[in-house]
Design an enzyme around this catalytic site. Sequence first.
Site, PDB file in Angstrom:
ATOM      1  N   ASP A  63       0.781  -1.231  -0.127  1.00 42.50           N
ATOM      2  CA  ASP A  63      -0.088  -0.100   0.124  1.00 42.50           C
ATOM      3  C   ASP A  63       0.911   1.183  -0.018  1.00 42.50           C
ATOM      4  O   ASP A  63       1.801   1.491   1.003  1.00 42.50           O
ATOM      5  CB  ASP A  63      -0.941   0.192   1.163  1.00 42.50           C
ATOM      6  CG  ASP A  63      -1.553   1.176   1.483  1.00 42.50           C
ATOM      7  OD1 ASP A  63      -2.618   1.128   2.369  1.00 42.50           O
ATOM      8  OD2 ASP A  63      -1.494   2.199   0.841  1.00 42.50           O
TER       9      ASP A  63
ATOM     10  N   ASN B 186      -6.802  12.904 -10.265  1.00 41.09           N
ATOM     11  CA  ASN B 186      -7.569  13.378 -11.462  1.00 41.09           C
ATOM     12  C   ASN B 186      -7.468  15.175 -11.559  1.00 41.09           C
ATOM     13  O   ASN B 186      -6.860  15.711 -10.624  1.00 41.09           O
ATOM     14  CB  ASN B 186      -9.019  13.341 -11.304  1.00 41.09           C
ATOM     15  CG  ASN B 186      -9.526  14.088 -10.150  1.00 41.09           C
ATOM     16  OD1 ASN B 186      -9.818  15.324  -9.919  1.00 41.09           O
ATOM     17  ND2 ASN B 186     -10.042  13.097  -9.214  1.00 41.09           N
TER      18      ASN B 186
ATOM     19  N   VAL C 143      -5.821   4.986  -5.616  1.00 41.97           N
ATOM     20  CA  VAL C 143      -4.793   5.280  -4.905  1.00 41.97           C
ATOM     21  C   VAL C 143      -5.014   6.724  -4.422  1.00 41.97           C
ATOM     22  O   VAL C 143      -4.774   7.199  -3.338  1.00 41.97           O
ATOM     23  CB  VAL C 143      -3.567   5.076  -5.504  1.00 41.97           C
ATOM     24  CG1 VAL C 143      -3.329   6.206  -6.630  1.00 41.97           C
ATOM     25  CG2 VAL C 143      -2.270   5.069  -4.776  1.00 41.97           C
ATOM     26  N   ASP C 144      -5.728   7.689  -5.083  1.00 40.10           N
ATOM     27  CA  ASP C 144      -6.118   8.980  -4.843  1.00 40.10           C
ATOM     28  C   ASP C 144      -6.714   9.007  -3.305  1.00 40.10           C
ATOM     29  O   ASP C 144      -6.444   9.584  -2.552  1.00 40.10           O
ATOM     30  CB  ASP C 144      -6.838   9.493  -5.830  1.00 40.10           C
ATOM     31  CG  ASP C 144      -6.850  11.251  -5.872  1.00 40.10           C
ATOM     32  OD1 ASP C 144      -7.654  11.578  -6.537  1.00 40.10           O
ATOM     33  OD2 ASP C 144      -6.300  11.781  -4.916  1.00 40.10           O
TER      34      ASP C 144
ATOM     35  N   TYR D 186      -8.582   4.480 -14.858  1.00 33.95           N
ATOM     36  CA  TYR D 186      -8.357   5.172 -16.322  1.00 33.95           C
ATOM     37  C   TYR D 186      -8.190   4.209 -17.295  1.00 33.95           C
ATOM     38  O   TYR D 186      -8.076   4.542 -18.373  1.00 33.95           O
ATOM     39  CB  TYR D 186      -7.375   6.121 -15.998  1.00 33.95           C
ATOM     40  CG  TYR D 186      -7.634   7.578 -15.571  1.00 33.95           C
ATOM     41  CD1 TYR D 186      -9.008   7.822 -14.993  1.00 33.95           C
ATOM     42  CD2 TYR D 186      -6.858   8.416 -15.407  1.00 33.95           C
ATOM     43  CE1 TYR D 186      -9.329   8.892 -14.746  1.00 33.95           C
ATOM     44  CE2 TYR D 186      -7.230   9.771 -14.861  1.00 33.95           C
ATOM     45  CZ  TYR D 186      -8.490   9.826 -14.337  1.00 33.95           C
ATOM     46  OH  TYR D 186      -8.844  11.095 -13.909  1.00 33.95           O
TER      47      TYR D 186
HETATM   48  N1  APR Z   1      -1.121   1.683  -3.042  1.00 32.32           N
HETATM   49  C1  APR Z   1      -0.660   1.255  -4.268  1.00 32.32           C
HETATM   50  N2  APR Z   1      -1.332   1.027  -5.439  1.00 32.32           N
HETATM   51  C2  APR Z   1      -2.606   1.523  -5.081  1.00 32.32           C
HETATM   52  C3  APR Z   1      -3.431   1.554  -4.164  1.00 32.32           C
HETATM   53  C4  APR Z   1      -2.581   1.707  -2.896  1.00 32.32           C
HETATM   54  N3  APR Z   1      -3.223   2.024  -1.648  1.00 32.32           N
HETATM   55  N4  APR Z   1      -4.568   1.588  -4.256  1.00 32.32           N
HETATM   56  C5  APR Z   1      -4.830   1.402  -5.771  1.00 32.32           C
HETATM   57  N5  APR Z   1      -3.556   1.154  -6.314  1.00 32.32           N
HETATM   58  C6  APR Z   1      -3.232   0.838  -7.569  1.00 32.32           C
HETATM   59  C7  APR Z   1      -4.540   0.173  -8.464  1.00 32.32           C
HETATM   60  O1  APR Z   1      -4.595  -1.100  -8.192  1.00 32.32           O
HETATM   61  C8  APR Z   1      -3.984   0.698  -9.808  1.00 32.32           C
HETATM   62  O2  APR Z   1      -3.176  -0.377 -10.407  1.00 32.32           O
HETATM   63  O3  APR Z   1      -3.203   2.038  -8.507  1.00 32.32           O
HETATM   64  C9  APR Z   1      -3.158   2.003  -9.816  1.00 32.32           C
HETATM   65  C10 APR Z   1      -3.987   3.084 -10.344  1.00 32.32           C
HETATM   66  O4  APR Z   1      -5.281   2.671 -10.287  1.00 32.32           O
HETATM   67  P1  APR Z   1      -6.188   4.077  -9.916  1.00 32.32           P
HETATM   68  O5  APR Z   1      -5.969   4.585  -8.436  1.00 32.32           O
HETATM   69  O6  APR Z   1      -7.683   3.462 -10.146  1.00 32.32           O
HETATM   70  O7  APR Z   1      -5.669   5.298 -10.694  1.00 32.32           O
HETATM   71  P2  APR Z   1      -6.031   5.613 -12.239  1.00 32.32           P
HETATM   72  O8  APR Z   1      -6.286   4.373 -12.981  1.00 32.32           O
HETATM   73  O9  APR Z   1      -4.709   6.642 -12.594  1.00 32.32           O
HETATM   74  O10 APR Z   1      -7.328   6.446 -12.170  1.00 32.32           O
HETATM   75  C11 APR Z   1      -7.168   7.755 -11.602  1.00 32.32           C
HETATM   76  O11 APR Z   1      -9.136   7.237 -10.306  1.00 32.32           O
HETATM   77  O12 APR Z   1      -9.149   7.564  -8.028  1.00 32.32           O
HETATM   78  C12 APR Z   1      -9.582   8.325  -9.109  1.00 32.32           C
HETATM   79  O13 APR Z   1      -9.314  10.627  -8.722  1.00 32.32           O
HETATM   80  C13 APR Z   1      -8.643   9.515  -9.376  1.00 32.32           C
HETATM   81  O14 APR Z   1     -10.033  10.153 -11.012  1.00 32.32           O
HETATM   82  C14 APR Z   1      -8.753   9.670 -10.872  1.00 32.32           C
HETATM   83  C15 APR Z   1      -8.768   8.298 -11.386  1.00 32.32           C
END
Ligand code: APR
Length: 174
Positions: A9, A23, A32-33, A126
């Site tokens: 994490d 975003n 992860v956001d 995304y």
């Molecule tokens: N630690 C590490 N990696 C993580 C964690 C964490 N705690 N949580 C999620 N991930 C991974 C996911 O499994 C994925 O492989 O981060 C990667 C990116 O996924 P997303 O978080 O969905 O990000 P993204 O695909 O870039 O989409 C961004 O999602 O959360 C919203 O506000 C954000 O609108 C934006 C969009």
Amino acid sequence: MRIQVVQADITRLALDAIVNAANPTLLGGGGVDGAIHRAAGPGLLAECRALPEISPGVRCPTGEARITGGHALPVHWVIHTVGPVWKGGDAGEPALLAACYRNALALAEEKGIASIAFPAISCGVYGYPPEDAVPLAIASVRAALAAMQGIEEVVFCCFGADMATRYRDALAGT
Ligand code: APR
């Protein structure tokens, strides 16, 4: 300079900085956001909200990066970058994803950051296919680091085992 892969994490990593897959509003979200904002506490959102909007609702355009403090996280800095939404691959997605890694590392070097972790930008909500995103992430980081001095450690932080295996195989294969 080391590049390594961990399955963890990202909010638990005690490095100089972690990168957030945000975003354009920089006001939080899921994935992860959401995890980073939950772990950082309300101060992170307040700092993000104070960043200037360059157009209505946009504090960070796709491909660019912004930096804030780490607040309640075990890191000093959070670098927020906005990956491209996957639209099939012909809408400039590869160049925009490469720009996320390049611009995040440029900001890190500017701030004297020595260790930084990236999530798999755009590979979740995304929809960027990991088989394309992972080699591109590795190539973009390597290219950026070749022109830099200060960064000593880059960590690809994968939430799941499959993604960690994908990064490890790609690093071994290149
Ligand atoms: N630690 C590490 N990696 C993580 C964690 C964490 N705690 N949580 C999620 N991930 C991974 C996911 O499994 C994925 O492989 O981060 C990667 C990116 O996924 P997303 O978080 O969905 O990000 P993204 O695909 O870039 O989409 C961004 O999602 O959360 C919203 O506000 C954000 O609108 C934006 C969009």
